[in-house]
Design an enzyme around this catalytic site. Structure first.
Site, PDB file in Angstrom:
ATOM      1  N   CYS A   7       4.178  33.407  72.816  1.00  0.00           N
ATOM      2  CA  CYS A   7       2.770  32.795  72.794  1.00  0.00           C
ATOM      3  C   CYS A   7       2.364  31.619  73.445  1.00  0.00           C
ATOM      4  CB  CYS A   7       2.771  32.632  70.932  1.00  0.00           C
ATOM      5  SG  CYS A   7       3.853  31.394  70.415  1.00  0.00           S
ATOM      6  N   HIS A  22       3.554  28.836  66.018  1.00  0.00           N
ATOM      7  CA  HIS A  22       2.908  29.811  66.779  1.00  0.00           C
ATOM      8  C   HIS A  22       1.838  29.119  67.307  1.00  0.00           C
ATOM      9  CE1 HIS A  22       1.599  33.497  68.054  1.00  0.00           C
ATOM     10  NE2 HIS A  22       0.410  33.391  67.669  1.00  0.00           N
TER      11      HIS A  22
END
Length: 452
Positions: free
Chosen positions: A54, A426
């Site tokens: 990510c 994230h």
């Protein structure tokens, strides 16, 4: 910068260990792809998140929304193809004459622009207009980056800001290596293209639209008129210059500023419940006062006073002549360049020099076309675990920087945000949809919003 809080947009608490704001300036007006009448989401190409990628994917998505970067990549790759491989091949003889010789494989990768080609390829794919859900893999770009550095990219640290720094610094190094190779080839009589070729213009039209291509051509003409260089270079869009200036508060002397280049700016977020981007800039650009500094001008003045006292006490003719010569040289140095003490003159001990209070401030002397800002939220303390600063940061959609006479305005084009704690979480990317006609529309603030 003013302390007035900016309330156009607010980044909520919990945002980023490495929040990166990408903004754009100095270019044509790009339309925003946002139809108010359409309730259906536009087709956007995604990236596979196979191995906690990510932090890589979010940066690539943010970079894909920067027209200036894409124009640079198109021009740079076309220029290298037209120049031919002989311009960018490594010459062992010239390499041996360098002050700091580089490994041939590394220099060859820089001159041939391996990462530049790989980034252009993945950004072109991310800017396609799919009619169905489509995702691609970033592995081709990752492998090119790993080959360029001769190492593997670790998935353990997962820092988006560090990845952006690595990519932009590598692109900047490839640009300067290619520019140096072109200039060297020009000296040897090899024909070098100056860009603006038919195929380059056609790709600009295909990728970004005719309006963008025409505006970019106008900018090039304006730059070519001012530049007498036989090989006009538009420069790397992320590269800017920062200067650090000090001033003695006693004598007012200002030495030459220390100049450094940057591709991203790191701003520390104040440890408070809420703040603004202006306050973060103030932390870096504010005037700082430093005590007990040895001013070069004051040191030479002290040396003149010291030798003048010795001259009044001296009785020997040779000693007087020597002291008078030293005083004359010191006075000339004060008038010409106090930072260069005269040769052959013995100055008093540095410990005897007066200590002064100085003011130091930093400022951006050369603004980049694309400004990447990293909001650092890491809080380090001795003997305890590092934590994340959860302050809310208000930032504007239009960011003015510089003084009254040289003010530049940047427009927000994308953001990478981190959700989670200091050691886990994230990354998410928000990018403005910048698309050429017929997809673009002037209705930029419709029901669907300007980010996707």
């Amino acid at each position: 910068m003013p302390e007035k809080p900016l309330t156009i947009a607010t980044y909520a608490a919990g945002a980023s260990l490495a929040a990166i704001t990408l903004v754009y300036v100095f270019g044509p007006t790009f339309f925003l792809d946002d139809e108010a009448s359409s309730t259906r989401k536009k087709g956007v190409v995604g990236l596979h998140n196979a191995a906690n990628d990510c932090f890589i994917n979010s940066i690539l998505q943010a970079l894909a929304g920067l027209p200036d970067l894409r124009i640079y990549l198109i021009r740079e790759t076309h220029r290298r193809k037209l120049d031919g491989p002989e311009v960018y091949n490594v010459d062992p003889e010239r390499l041996s004459l360098e002050k700091r010789p580089m490994r041939p494989w590394k220099l060859e990768g820089l001159q041939k622009g391996t990462v530049t080609y790989a980034l252009k390829d993945v950004l072109d794919k991310l800017n396609e207009r799919p009619i169905y859900r489509k995702t691609i893999s970033p592995q081709s770009f990752i492998r090119a980056l790993e080959r360029a550095f001769g190492t593997r990219i670790s998935r353990q640290q997962q820092d988006a800001q560090e990845f952006l720094q690595i990519v932009t610094e590598r692109l900047c190094d490839e640009y300067h290596a290619g520019s140096k190779a072109r200039r060297q080839a020009h000296k040897l009589g090899i024909s070098i293209t100056n860009g603006n070729t038919v195929c380059e213009k056609q790709e600009l039209v295909d990728q970004l639209g005719a309006a963008v291509a025409e505006a970019a051509a106008k900018v090039d003409k304006a730059e070519d008129v001012q530049d007498d260089d036989p090989i006009p270079e538009e420069g790397f869009p992320f590269e800017g210059k920062m200067e650090s200036q000090i001033e003695c508060l006693t004598c007012g002397f200002k030495p030459k500023p220390a100049v450094s280049t940057f591709v991203t700016l790191t701003l520390n977020v104040p440890q408070k419940s809420s703040t603004s981007l202006n306050a973060c800039f103030d932390g870096m650009l504010k005037v700082e006062h430093i005590d007990d500094f040895k001013c070069e001008y004051c040191r030479l003045e002290h040396a003149i006073q010291y030798k003048t006292k010795e001259l009044s006490r001296a009785s020997a003719v040779e000693t007087k002549e020597c002291l008078q010569s030293d005083i004359s040289k010191l006075q000339d140095a004060l008038e010409q360049d106090p930072e260069k003490p005269p040769e052959g003159v013995e100055l008093p001990d540095l410990n005897l020099s007066p200590r002064r209070r100085i003011a130091r401030h930093m400022y951006i002397s050369s603004f980049p076309k694309v400004l990447a800002i990293h909001l650092s939220r890491s809080v380090f303390s001795v003997g305890s675990v590092s934590t994340k600063n959860l302050a809310k940061v208000a930032f504007p959609e239009s960011l003015p920087l510089g003084g009254i006479l040289n003010q530049k305005k940047y427009k927000l084009l994308g953001m990478v945000a981190h959700k989670g704690g200091h050691n886990s979480g994230h990354y998410e990317a928000f990018r403005r949809q910048v698309q050429p006609i017929p997809y673009s529309t002037p209705h930029s603030f419709g029901a669907d919003g300007v980010y996707s």
